[in-house]
Design a protein around this motif. Structure first.
Motif, short mmCIF file in Angstrom:
data_model
loop_
_atom_site.label_atom_id
_atom_site.label_comp_id
_atom_site.label_asym_id
_atom_site.label_seq_id
_atom_site.Cartn_x
_atom_site.Cartn_y
_atom_site.Cartn_z
N PRO A 27 10.12 -22.32 -10.11
CA PRO A 27 9.30 -21.23 -10.64
C PRO A 27 7.98 -21.69 -11.26
O PRO A 27 7.00 -20.94 -11.29
CB PRO A 27 10.21 -20.61 -11.70
N ALA A 28 7.94 -22.94 -11.73
CA ALA A 28 6.73 -23.45 -12.38
C ALA A 28 5.69 -23.95 -11.38
O ALA A 28 4.56 -24.24 -11.75
CB ALA A 28 7.08 -24.57 -13.35
N GLY A 29 6.08 -24.07 -10.12
CA GLY A 29 5.13 -24.54 -9.11
C GLY A 29 5.77 -25.44 -8.08
O GLY A 29 7.00 -25.54 -7.98
N GLU A 30 4.92 -26.12 -7.30
CA GLU A 30 5.38 -26.97 -6.23
C GLU A 30 5.26 -28.44 -6.62
O GLU A 30 4.33 -28.83 -7.31
CB GLU A 30 4.55 -26.73 -4.96
N ALA A 53 -5.38 -17.79 7.21
CA ALA A 53 -5.54 -16.34 7.19
C ALA A 53 -4.66 -15.70 6.12
O ALA A 53 -4.84 -14.54 5.76
CB ALA A 53 -5.21 -15.74 8.55
N TYR A 54 -3.70 -16.49 5.59
CA TYR A 54 -2.80 -16.00 4.55
C TYR A 54 -2.96 -16.82 3.27
O TYR A 54 -2.00 -17.08 2.55
CB TYR A 54 -1.34 -16.10 5.03
N SER A 55 -4.21 -17.20 2.97
CA SER A 55 -4.45 -18.02 1.79
C SER A 55 -4.08 -17.30 0.50
O SER A 55 -3.80 -17.93 -0.52
CB SER A 55 -5.93 -18.45 1.73
N ASP A 56 -4.05 -15.98 0.54
CA ASP A 56 -3.64 -15.21 -0.63
C ASP A 56 -2.13 -15.23 -0.83
O ASP A 56 -1.63 -14.93 -1.91
CB ASP A 56 -4.12 -13.76 -0.51
N VAL A 57 -1.39 -15.61 0.23
CA VAL A 57 0.07 -15.65 0.17
C VAL A 57 0.56 -17.08 -0.07
O VAL A 57 1.40 -17.32 -0.93
CB VAL A 57 0.68 -15.11 1.48
N PHE A 58 0.02 -18.01 0.70
CA PHE A 58 0.42 -19.42 0.57
C PHE A 58 -0.47 -20.10 -0.46
O PHE A 58 -1.57 -20.53 -0.15
CB PHE A 58 0.31 -20.14 1.91
N ALA A 59 0.04 -20.19 -1.68
CA ALA A 59 -0.77 -20.76 -2.77
C ALA A 59 -0.97 -22.26 -2.58
O ALA A 59 -2.01 -22.81 -2.91
CB ALA A 59 -0.09 -20.50 -4.11
N GLY A 60 0.03 -22.96 -2.03
CA GLY A 60 -0.06 -24.40 -1.83
C GLY A 60 -0.25 -24.75 -0.37
O GLY A 60 -0.72 -23.95 0.44
#
Length: 278
Positions: free
Chosen positions: A234-237, A87-94
């Protein structure tokens, strides 16, 4: 559709294991299934989700027992099952929130900030807002809500075992007003009372330590899945699956716990820092 990364990871591992037992190459198995090599490879690496018919066909080719076939077909259905985090796919990118929710034990090392699972709403709002000042009030509120939901889910009815090491700097780094910090330290002291949570403080006078390269987490899933390491930047997970690298992360964590104050002394230390706000 956003698939369950945890279950897809498990399914892909099972499919690789089944093929390896037959001593077939990916090319040979794909040819007999009438597929391209890349299609089967996607299923075996978790880059794509097979259908139940795909899994049934694979099991038939490998002469898998009926009970195993039924279990894998059911796992395939569960891959599409949605968790609260979708439901928070817009918040949790990974996939961090899902791995966190599925883990049975989690090790956290946090040298700069209070870990998200211990953050109060006000502290979280200050951190999230500082990360991107251009966010609207609605976007900010949604991200804070997602973090609080993550906290509620992990510390709820069936909580994981959490081992957390935080640097003394975290306790003294001013986030928001003194009231925000005081309430945040109160929250840490309250959470530390829970039997499934161990919090240790690495004091500044411990000197140079092996956690200077940054924060990381290690997720343990019990017997169902292999451990997983995580480091954000900052560059990602970055997710770590190599057993030797995960073992190195665990060794780093154990050395940090050895250098840190005991859980009891850590609580007393946090309480002393909290008293400075009175």
């Amino acid at each position: 559709m956003k698939h369950s990364t945890v279950r897809l990871r498990r399914l892909s591992r099972e499919l690789r294991t089944l093929r390896a037992a037959t001593e077939m190459t990916t090319e040979a198995a794909a040819e007999q299934l009438g597929w391209s090599r890349s299609k089967l490879n996607r299923f075996e690496t978790g880059k794509g989700a097979p259908t139940t018919a795909d899994v049934a066909a694979i099991c038939h080719l490998y002469c898998v027992a009926e009970s195993t076939t039924e279990a894998l077909v059911q796992l395939t259905r569960e891959v599409a099952r949605r968790g609260w985090w979708t439901a928070y796919s817009d918040v949790f990118a990974g996939s961090y929130a899902e791995f966190e929710a599925a883990a049975k034990e989690i090790h956290y090392w946090t040298p700069l900030l209070v870990p998200g699972l211990l953050q109060t709403e006000d502290y979280a709002r200050e951190i999230i807002q500082a990360g991107n000042r251009s966010r609207t009030d609605v976007e900010l509120a949604r991200r804070v809500d997602a973090r609080m939901q993550r906290k509620t889910s992990l510390l709820g009815a069936h909580p994981a075992t959490l081992r957390i090491v935080i640097a003394e700097y975290v306790l003294r780094y001013p986030v928001g007003t003194p009231d925000v910090m005081a309430r945040q330290l109160d929250e840490i002291l309250q959470v530390a009372k829970q039997p499934n949570i161990t919090i240790q403080v690495l004091p500044t006078n411990a000197g140079v330590h092996n956690g200077t390269e940054g924060a990381f987490s290690v997720f343990s899933f019990g017997d169902e899945d292999p451990d997983l390491g995580y480091a954000g930047c900052p560059a990602g997970e970055v997710y770590v699956e190599d057993p030797e690298q995960i073992q190195q992360l665990k060794l780093t964590f154990e050395r940090l716990t050895s250098a840190a104050l005991s859980p009891e002394d850590s609580v007393a230390f946090i309480a002393a820092v909290r008293s400075e706000y009175d």
